[in-house]
Write a protein that holds these residues in place. Structure first.
Motif, short mmCIF file in Angstrom:
data_model
loop_
_atom_site.label_atom_id
_atom_site.label_comp_id
_atom_site.label_asym_id
_atom_site.label_seq_id
_atom_site.Cartn_x
_atom_site.Cartn_y
_atom_site.Cartn_z
N VAL A 1 0.83 -1.20 0.00
CA VAL A 1 0.00 0.00 0.00
C VAL A 1 0.87 1.26 0.00
N THR A 2 1.91 1.27 0.82
CA THR A 2 2.82 2.41 0.85
C THR A 2 3.52 2.58 -0.49
N ASP B 1 1.13 3.98 -2.95
CA ASP B 1 0.90 5.37 -2.56
C ASP B 1 2.03 6.27 -3.08
N THR B 2 3.28 5.80 -2.90
CA THR B 2 4.43 6.57 -3.36
C THR B 2 4.44 6.69 -4.88
N GLY C 1 1.97 6.41 -6.83
CA GLY C 1 0.82 7.21 -7.24
C GLY C 1 1.07 8.69 -7.12
N ARG C 2 1.71 9.09 -6.02
CA ARG C 2 2.00 10.52 -5.83
C ARG C 2 3.00 11.01 -6.88
N ALA D 1 -6.62 2.05 -5.05
CA ALA D 1 -5.94 3.34 -4.90
C ALA D 1 -6.78 4.50 -5.44
N LEU E 1 -5.56 8.16 -6.24
CA LEU E 1 -4.18 8.11 -6.74
C LEU E 1 -4.18 7.65 -8.19
#
Lengths: 416, 416
Positions: free
Chosen positions: B4-5, B8-9, B11-12, B193, B196
């Motif tokens: 997930v992290t 997330d990274t 995606g950002r 996500a 994201l």
């Protein structure tokens, strides 16, 4: 019947009705909508009597909610007239959006067709039963409506009148269905009814929309927040900036297109104080950054969460930013992709803002309160969408359609 | 880093890159795509060496899968040339789709903008890494790619070359990201996500697509089945009907646009047998209803499940129906909303079929094998969608965009 079986049954009946509606002419759909309007007028006594039951049960509710619930002869006539207006809207179905041809002689036509079955989940306002249901019919869709329990009697009476009107002109009553139970599990079943319901439109407060977005497996058209910004550029006309800032916040504070944050270019420092004072003089609470705080003693200090808050009240957060770049950055960090406006006489600054702000609606020298299907000229709206897919901004008849591609040949087989 | 992290990274970083891509000119995007193509050519030795590692690990896989995996100088040149072709496509971004004005002087412009961040989940074919990734870039989107573990070395080498090419011309490498782990939990994280990743496109077999559709909270563009029908009307030209039926099934049996069920009008009984025999003679297994069974001793009886089966092999189910109405009813009950074709010289029958069959693509006198972005003239496709929202049928550059509305005023405030 379990909620899942119930929604399954309603969904199948709705699909069957939708298949009929999809093939109806514009005039036949308009006639059906007008017949529903007329039936609402003719059922006035019954609808108002049922509405009174809801009002009797609502005596503990806040006055504003009671007012949203209340029907009277004038409001009911308004609902019927709105339906007639829907019947007069241009029909998007059948419109050929695009045509092209390939060298092998195949002709392609992209044509608008109805979406299918639309689920609408809404709170207190009984007018949604007619507005949303009949907008769906006019776009050739069936509707499955699930209203709030506060309005259960009003909704049933309105629905009964609509069905009677539709059936009078030979349209299946299943074209507009009202979920007959207030069991909340029925909402859950609607949200998961992939294949039965093509799209869900939630109409109501933030907690309703959040629940729908969180639980739905069916695609959702909605906006969660309307954190709308007005950015006053250094090259703005001060009178226009003041007028638009006050209008964007104060005309109606409870709508999603109301300004929640005012961004002022540091180059506008000369006339920034008069805008802040104009808001304060209109009775608006201003929560400002340190510079805005110095402009009037009535300004309160903004906390970090103010920049992410949709007040829907006569409160605005206000801060100074470094030109268009600063405004775009603030909006990217705190906006909700709804509506943001730049006030400036500098066309290049406006172009940058319009290109760089990633919102459904971007405005130049106009009040964010124009973020509305009616003001867009759509005649009616089923909601405002801030997602990125399918339809963005006010969603009306056209947003309730999809397309198919017709491929017209003369015997073409595809070469190896 | 948890999956997930990680997503997330990624995606950002992708969102940040997407914001840059969204503002790039057509020529700058094309230059970036061409630079990636050139970098792929220059990395031939490394990519083929890495591909060999995948092939070495694939010795237990079926020959067809090994073939899909395999790269050689010619195939790699094909991938680079396809990228150059993408760079030459017309750019939908910035296109003003619609303009209108309101009586108060407000001007409205609906303009195409990129979707944002596109997630692509795919199996074995390494060419998807370049094709899908660079199609996203050309439409101004960032891509997050998650390829199959069979192709992990090939995908990494291709991705490295693409990033090098993009960065050479100043485009952030994060515009095309490859999920660096084969942990299946990363796929789950992509599917959830929301915010994201704006859309997920699965490319692969039915089980992959089914899993993605089942688990995804992010909108999905895909088709699960391609149960395509050819309906031979009584008013069909027999030669054309035979030619198209054989082509629709046998040109390539493994593609989603291949015919799986042949429907024959009972009024076409005179020439139905020759169509059935032509299929049999081409080596196609025919599973027929009782009437079709009587046409040739090689025909096998169809079981109930045959009407709902996508064979993707040289097998076809065939049955007699009662005219257009019978064909439409069968397709409504068993079709997959992909592609269905009517063969007839009767324009009224064709019009009824085209209107009543609720599929992304409906054809008249053409082979269903034309259901393909290239054959539609789109130059490339990221997939074929059979859902009802956003984009339907072959999805290419335009399907990878959305729109915003620019509202251009001259100081308008909204009246009370």
């Amino acid at each position: 019947m379990t909620p899942v079986t119930l929604i399954d049954t309603l969904g199948r009946e709705a699909r069957e009705a939708a298949q009929k509606l999809a093939l109806m002419t514009t005039e036949d759909k308009a006639e059906a909508v007008r017949a529903a309007a007329q039936s609402i007028r003719e059922s006035e006594a019954e609808i108002l009597a049922e509405n009174q039951k809801d009002l009797d049960n609502a005596s503990d509710l806040p006055a504003a909610m009671q007012d949203r619930l209340k029907l009277d002869p004038q409001r009911l006539a308004g609902i019927a007239d709105a339906a007639d207006a829907i019947a007069a809207l241009p029909d998007p179905v059948g419109e050929v959006i695009k045509t092209w041809e390939q060298p092998n002689g195949l002709k392609f036509e992209r044509v608008r067709v109805p979406l299918g079955v639309v689920g609408i989940i809404y709170e207190s306002r009984p007018n949604v039963t007619a507005d949303a249901g009949l907008l769906c019919v006019m776009a050739g869709n069936a509707a499955i409506l699930r209203g709030g329990s506060e309005a259960v009697h009003s909704n049933r009476a309105l629905h009964k009148a609509i069905v009677a009107g539709l059936e009078k002109v030979g349209v299946p009553g299943a074209a507009v269905q009202l979920v007959p139970t207030q069991d909340r599990a029925a909402v859950g079943a609607m949200l998961k009814a992939s294949g039965l319901i093509d799209i869900i439109v939630p109409r109501g407060g933030k907690s309703l929309v959040a629940r729908v977005q969180e639980e739905a497996r069916v695609p959702v058209l909605a906006h969660l927040d309307g954190i709308c910004h007005v950015y006053v550029d250094g090259a703005a006309d001060p009178d226009m900036a003041e007028k638009i800032a006050v209008n964007a916040k104060m005309r109606r504070t409870g709508i999603c297109g109301a300004m929640e944050t005012l961004l002022i270019d540091k180059a506008a420092i000369e006339f920034a104080p008069r805008i802040i004072r104009a808001l304060l003089d209109e009775g608006c609470e201003v929560r400002g950054d340190v510079t805005v705080n110095g402009m009037d003693e009535r300004v309160k200090p903004a906390a970090a969460e103010d920049w992410d808050t949709e007040y829907l009240e006569p409160i605005v957060s206000a801060k100074m930013v470094d030109g268009v770049t600063g405004a775009v950055e603030h909006i990217a960090a705190h906006g909700s992709h709804h509506t943001d406006s730049i006030i400036t006489d500098d066309q290049a600054a406006a172009n940058r803002f319009l290109a760089q702000v990633d919102s459904a609606i971007v405005m130049h020298n106009a009040s964010t309160q124009f973020a509305d299907g009616g003001e867009f000229g759509f005649g009616a709206e089923i909601g405002i969408a801030t997602g990125r897919l399918h339809a963005r901004g006010p969603v009306a008849l056209e947003g309730l359609t999809t397309y198919k591609t017709r491929v017209l040949g003369s015997g073409q087989a595809r070469p190896k």
